[in-house]
Design an enzyme around this catalytic site. Structure first.
Site, PDB file in Angstrom:
ATOM      1  N   PRO A  94     -22.619 -20.997  -1.463  1.00  0.00           N
ATOM      2  CG  PRO A  94     -24.245 -21.553  -3.024  1.00  0.00           C
ATOM      3  CD  PRO A  94     -23.015 -22.082  -2.357  1.00  0.00           C
ATOM      4  CE  LYS A 113     -21.542 -21.870  -7.084  1.00  0.00           C
ATOM      5  NZ  LYS A 113     -20.177 -21.525  -7.172  1.00  0.00           N
TER       6      LYS A 113
END
Length: 115
Positions: free
Chosen positions: A2, A34
């Site tokens: 991200p 994540k």
């Protein structure tokens, strides 16, 4: 992977930007699910921004991720990031837009190749 880019018209001089970056990075990693080791956050201040016809504190963000995004997750991310901007930069939640991009692995480069 991200990657979050935030631009604001608020000057960052004298603010603890490390704290803002750290808090935002942790929030993004936790909400998307994540590892934080792959989260990138960029914060640009003193950007010329007009929102609703005024130059009062405002911000714009774009978050790109390979998977992990969706309606419920995006709402949680929007709320978390808006709260950080409101608390740390005094940007009201109503003066912040964020756009989410869920991209294919082949559309994002890293380490001299793509994911």
């Amino acid at each position: 992977m991200p990657s979050l880019n935030i631009s604001t018209n608020v000057p960052l001089e004298g603010l603890n930007t490390s704290e803002i970056l750290s808090e935002t990075s942790k929030s993004v990693a936790k909400i998307i699910g994540k590892p934080e080791a792959y989260v990138m956050v960029q914060l640009k201040g003193s950007v010329a921004i007009s929102f609703g016809g005024t130059e009062e504190p405002a911000a714009y963000g774009e978050l790109v991720s390979i998977g992990g995004l969706g309606s419920d997750t995006n709402k949680k991310l929007s709320a978390a990031i808006a709260t950080i901007l409101d608390t740390k930069l005094k940007v009201p939640k109503s003066r912040f837009y964020i756009k989410f991009y869920d991209v294919k692995r082949s559309d994002f480069g890293w380490n001299g190749t793509t994911f």
